[in-house]
Design an enzyme around this catalytic site. Structure first.
Site, PDB file in Angstrom:
ATOM      1  N   TYR A  48      -9.113   4.259  -5.908  1.00 49.30           N
ATOM      2  CA  TYR A  48      -7.738   4.448  -6.726  1.00 49.30           C
ATOM      3  C   TYR A  48      -7.244   2.925  -7.620  1.00 49.30           C
ATOM      4  O   TYR A  48      -7.311   1.884  -6.984  1.00 49.30           O
ATOM      5  CB  TYR A  48      -6.684   4.635  -5.589  1.00 49.30           C
ATOM      6  CG  TYR A  48      -6.112   5.964  -5.948  1.00 49.30           C
ATOM      7  CD1 TYR A  48      -5.641   6.364  -7.304  1.00 49.30           C
ATOM      8  CD2 TYR A  48      -5.940   6.812  -5.030  1.00 49.30           C
ATOM      9  CE1 TYR A  48      -5.288   7.658  -7.607  1.00 49.30           C
ATOM     10  CE2 TYR A  48      -5.610   8.172  -5.275  1.00 49.30           C
ATOM     11  CZ  TYR A  48      -5.052   8.319  -6.447  1.00 49.30           C
ATOM     12  OH  TYR A  48      -4.597   9.577  -6.812  1.00 49.30           O
ATOM     13  N   ASP A  77      -1.154   3.339 -19.391  1.00 53.29           N
ATOM     14  CA  ASP A  77      -0.323   1.752 -18.864  1.00 53.29           C
ATOM     15  C   ASP A  77      -0.981   0.783 -19.422  1.00 53.29           C
ATOM     16  O   ASP A  77      -2.359   0.686 -18.613  1.00 53.29           O
ATOM     17  CB  ASP A  77      -0.028   2.109 -17.404  1.00 53.29           C
ATOM     18  CG  ASP A  77       0.607   0.701 -16.634  1.00 53.29           C
ATOM     19  OD1 ASP A  77       0.668  -0.330 -17.384  1.00 53.29           O
ATOM     20  OD2 ASP A  77       0.701   0.785 -15.660  1.00 53.29           O
ATOM     21  N   LYS A 122      -1.816   5.639 -10.469  1.00 51.91           N
ATOM     22  CA  LYS A 122      -1.659   7.110 -10.806  1.00 51.91           C
ATOM     23  C   LYS A 122      -1.810   7.423 -12.096  1.00 51.91           C
ATOM     24  O   LYS A 122      -1.855   6.580 -13.043  1.00 51.91           O
ATOM     25  CB  LYS A 122      -0.251   7.661 -10.225  1.00 51.91           C
ATOM     26  CG  LYS A 122      -0.286   7.550  -8.635  1.00 51.91           C
ATOM     27  CD  LYS A 122      -0.912   8.824  -8.201  1.00 51.91           C
ATOM     28  CE  LYS A 122      -1.284   8.836  -6.858  1.00 51.91           C
ATOM     29  NZ  LYS A 122      -2.040   9.846  -6.191  1.00 51.91           N
TER      30      LYS A 122
HETATM   31  C1  F6R Z   1       2.176   1.612  -9.981  1.00 48.10           C
HETATM   32  C2  F6R Z   1       2.882   1.892  -8.585  1.00 48.10           C
HETATM   33  C3  F6R Z   1       3.272   0.671  -7.850  1.00 48.10           C
HETATM   34  C4  F6R Z   1       2.430  -0.486  -7.516  1.00 48.10           C
HETATM   35  C5  F6R Z   1       2.908  -1.282  -6.647  1.00 48.10           C
HETATM   36  C6  F6R Z   1       2.267  -2.651  -6.345  1.00 48.10           C
HETATM   37  O1  F6R Z   1       1.983   2.611 -10.730  1.00 48.10           O
HETATM   38  O2  F6R Z   1       3.351   2.897  -8.514  1.00 48.10           O
HETATM   39  O3  F6R Z   1       4.225   1.177  -6.558  1.00 48.10           O
HETATM   40  O4  F6R Z   1       1.543   0.328  -6.850  1.00 48.10           O
HETATM   41  O5  F6R Z   1       4.098  -2.139  -7.243  1.00 48.10           O
HETATM   42  O6  F6R Z   1       1.453  -2.962  -7.173  1.00 48.10           O
HETATM   43  P1  F6R Z   1       0.230  -4.121  -7.272  1.00 48.10           P
HETATM   44  O7  F6R Z   1      -0.924  -3.440  -6.392  1.00 48.10           O
HETATM   45  O8  F6R Z   1      -0.482  -3.910  -8.601  1.00 48.10           O
HETATM   46  O9  F6R Z   1       0.804  -5.385  -6.942  1.00 48.10           O
HETATM   47 MG    MG Z   2       2.449   4.613 -15.080  1.00 47.10          MG
HETATM   48 MG    MG Z   3       1.577   1.029 -13.934  1.00 47.32          MG
END
Ligand code: F6R
Ligand code: MG
Ligand code: MG
Length: 370
Positions: free
Chosen positions: A233, A14, A236
């Protein structure tokens, strides 16, 4: 005897996506495609670029063997180039999986998920590539266990003499980050030991599978865990899995059959929830509750490293029903929000600072009653 050794390498990362973590932009995909096209050397036989959710997958066929520095560097550089485009476009999470910013010869342990295997190409070599998003490498544990050990899914285990010899599983303890810690166990004799490990998909992950009949490799799963690399973390691990099928291996249909189960896997919203794995068409985006966890699958034939067009394994009326079932299971687990099995255990939360602070503040306010 003339050797026809070929290597399949799937590298997935990603490096930025549109509107949150939904899908890479077309420009990003084109950039990776153009980069790989332009920098192909004499090792590379063929390649395909696709996406699943917010991850781009580079599938390469080549003669360089596994852990090949030139091949890994090509993929890494393509993702670095794409990251520049992602930044220019203002994409979300630009370069998020390129955790270390210099390439040291091998993308294992760096960030992108990688699955690869080298083998003597059969005259009618058929293989599948699965790419999952919003989940982690353990997502394949149950699916592969059933396809390679259970005659309810793999009828070859009772119908074919070669297949009835069973398979050997190489399982990795991904919590051990200093070095690769693996064990080899053979089904059916060690079936319960295999099951005892695979029931814990956040720690024990299928790394590869071999036919007992001739020791040929059938499966390679990416076992990267971004958490282990980053120490915390960052997202994923969205694993890729390559499966050689037919002959002494399970039939394609036997490998895809367990996907009807939509097993609950980790990685749903904020990488911190549990959700059913939905089999989707290639190039499917992310939506509900930043998910649900999805897996795409393509089937290919290959001759002297040249790939045919791919067949989308989950683009068939059968899977429409299965997707509906995944929606039902999704709604069911989402009914209990943050509670119990719906949210992952503390150690697996992608975002735990909030909870840590709440618990820390409350700790002093507890009273010990006699
Ligand atoms: C990313 C994912 C999303 C993010 C969420 C918050 O793979 O599963 O659920 O964790 O959109 O993202 P941030 O912390 O980047 O704002
Ligand atoms: Mg991904
Ligand atoms: Mg992502």
């Amino acid at each position: 005897m003339v050797k026809n050794k070929i290597t399949l390498t799937g590298i997935k990362a990603d490096v930025g996506s549109i509107g949150g973590h939904l899908k890479p932009s077309q420009k990003l995909i084109d950039t990776v495609d153009e980069y790989v096209h332009k920098h192909q050397d004499n090792l590379i036989k063929d390649y395909r670029i696709s996406y699943t959710g917010d991850d781009i997958l580079i599938l390469l066929t080549h003669t360089g063997g596994v852990d090949n520095e030139r091949i890994h560097k090509l993929a890494w550089d393509a993702f670095v180039q794409a990251t520049e485009v992602a930044k220019k476009q203002g994409l979300y999470g630009a370069g998020q999986d390129l955790l270390k910013n210099s390439f040291a010869g091998n993308v294992k342990g760096l960030g992108p998920g990688i699955a690869e295997m080298e083998f003597e190409e059969r005259p009618n070599e058929s293989f599948l590539v699965f790419a999952a998003d919003k989940t982690d490498p353990g997502a394949y544990n149950l699916l592969l266990y059933l396809a390679y050990t259970d005659p309810m899914y793999n009828s070859g285990l009772i119908l074919s003499q070669e297949i009835s010899r069973g398979y050997e599983f190489k399982i990795m303890d991904i919590a051990h980050t200093k070095a690769n810690k693996t064990i080899r166990l053979k089904a059916p004799n060690q079936l319960y030991e295999i099951a005892a490990l695979l029931r814990e998909p956040m720690k024990y992950v299928i790394h590869s599978i071999f036919a007992n009949y001739n020791q040929e490799q059938s499966v390679a799963v990416s076992t990267t865990r971004l958490k282990s690399i980053a120490g915390r973390y960052t997202g994923k691990d969205d694993p890729v899995c390559i499966v050689r099928v037919q002959g002494v291996f399970p039939a394609t249909g036997e490998v895809v059959a367990p996907f009807e189960l939509n097993p609950l896997v980790s990685g749903f919203a904020r990488g911190s929830h549990c959700g059913p794995l939905m089999p989707v068409k290639q190039n499917t985006t992310i939506s509900y509750f930043d998910g649900p966890p999805i897996v795409s699958g393509m089937g290919y034939s290959i001759r002297q490293g040249k790939l045919t067009e791919g067949v989308d394994l989950f683009d068939h009326p059968f899977w429409e029903q299965i997707r509906k079932r995944a929606v039902d299971k999704t709604k069911m687990i989402r009914e209990q929000g943050f509670y119990g099995a719906a949210m992952l255990p503390f150690s697996e939360l992608e975002y735990n600072q909030g909870v840590v602070n709440i618990l820390k503040n409350l700790e002093n306010r507890f009273k010990i009653e006699n």
